[in-house]
Design a protein around this motif. Structure first.
Motif: not given
Length: 285
Positions: A79-84, A165-179
C-alpha cells in the motif's frame, strides 16, 4: 501462525531478489504453534505489564517497501499509505525460531518487542490490534512482511500475542487499525463499540464475532443463488447471501458460515480449493 515470510528462511531464486536482499519463508502449518520448531520462550510475560509500542514518525524502510513482490508464486502489492486502513481478520504469532533474525525492514526480530508482520502495510506502520473475542488491545509496530498462510491477516510478536491473549489457541480474530504517529497513544482510536471496555466485562462477557468465508460477490442475484446452492450441497455448511450497496447498485456476497473457529476456516479452504474456488476472504461481523 503458519506463514512464509521474508527475513526468515531463504526463498528460492528470483523471489528473494524481487522482494529483499535477504529473504526467508515459513511453511504453512495448522493453527497452534506458529511454525515447525517454533515455540514460546521459557521466559513468560505478564500480559498486564506489557507496554504498547509508542507511535512515532519514522522514515520509510527502503528495503521493506517494494511496490510489488512475489512469495511462493503469488504477487503482493504494498500500500502507498496506511492512512484510513482498518481491516478484520485472523491473527497468528511467531516466537523463538525467528528471534534475532532480520525482518523485512532490516530490523532484528525481537519476540519480546511489540511488533508485527503484514503483507501490504508500509514499513513501518503503527497499528492498534483489538482481539474481537475478549476486547483486549495492543499497539504494535509493523516492521516485517507476512503472514503468507492463507486466511491470515497479521503476524504478531510473542509479546503482542501475549498481551492480546491468543497464545493458547495460536490464532485470534482481530481488528487492525492504522494509527497516525502524530496522535498520542492515549488518543488512539477506541476499540469497536461492540467490544467490551472494562476488565470485568472482558472476563465475563467476551465478544462473539461471527466468522465467515466469502467465496464470491455478484451483481446478479441469480448467480449468487447458483453458487450458494452448489456450496450447500457440496460442503453441507450453512451459506448466506448478503446484499450490500455498491455505488448505487446491489452486490450479492456469498459467504459460508458462521463458522466455529479458525480450524474450520482452514479446513473449508482446502475443500473449496478442491472445488476450484481459491479466491476467498475471511469476513468477521
Amino acid at each position: 501462525m503458519a506463514a512464509a515470510m521474508p527475513g526468515k528462511l531463504l526463498l528460492l531464486g528470483l523471489a528473494c531478489a524481487t522482494l529483499l536482499a535477504a529473504c526467508s519463508t515459513r511453511p504453512s502449518l495448522p493453527p497452534g504453534f506458529p511454525d515447525s520448531g517454533d515455540s514460546a520462550p521459557a521466559r513468560r510475560l505478564d500480559p498486564h505489564a506489557i507496554a504498547d509500542a509508542t507511535p512515532r514518525a519514522e522514515p520509510v524502510s527502503r528495503r521493506g517497501n517494494p511496490a510489488t513482490y512475489v512469495v511462493l508464486g503469488q504477487r503482493y502489492q504494498t500500500l502507498p499509505s496506511s492512512r484510513g486502513y482498518v481491516e478484520r481478520g485472523i491473527a497468528s504469532w511467531y516466537g523463538t525460531k525467528f528471534h534475532g533474525r532480520a525482518t523485512s525492514s532490516g530490523e532484528p526480530y525481537d519476540m519480546y518487542a511489540m511488533t508485527a508482520a503484514h503483507k501490504s502495510l508500509p514499513l513501518p506502520t503503527y497499528v492498534q490490534v483489538t482481539n474481537l473475542r475478549n476486547g483486549r488491545t495492543a499497539i504494535v509496530k509493523v516492521n516485517d512482511r507476512g503472514p503468507f498462510h492463507d486466511n491470515r491477516l497479521i503476524d504478531l510478536s510473542y509479546a503482542a500475542a501475549t498481551k492480546l491473549g491468543i497464545l493458547g489457541e495460536g490464532t485470534g480474530l482481530v481488528e487492525v487499525r492504522a494509527l497516525d504517529p502524530g496522535i498520542p497513544p492515549g488518543q488512539a482510536p477506541a476499540a469497536p463499540p461492540s467490544a467490551p471496555v472494562s476488565p470485568l466485562i472482558q472476563a465475563s462477557h467476551p465478544a462473539a464475532p461471527g466468522l465467515f468465508i466469502q467465496v464470491g460477490a455478484f451483481s446478479s442475484r441469480h448467480n449468487a443463488d447458483q453458487l450458494s446452492r452448489r456450496l450447500a450441497g457440496s460442503l453441507g455448511e450453512r451459506v448466506r447471501i448478503q446484499q450490500i450497496d455498491n455505488r448505487g447498485q446491489p452486490l450479492f456476497r456469498v459467504q459460508i458460515g458462521p463458522l466455529a473457529g479458525v480450524e474450520q476456516v482452514d479446513s473449508l479452504s482446502v475443500n473449496l480449493a478442491s472445488l476450484g474456488i481459491v479466491e476467498t476472504q475471511v469476513v468477521i461481523d
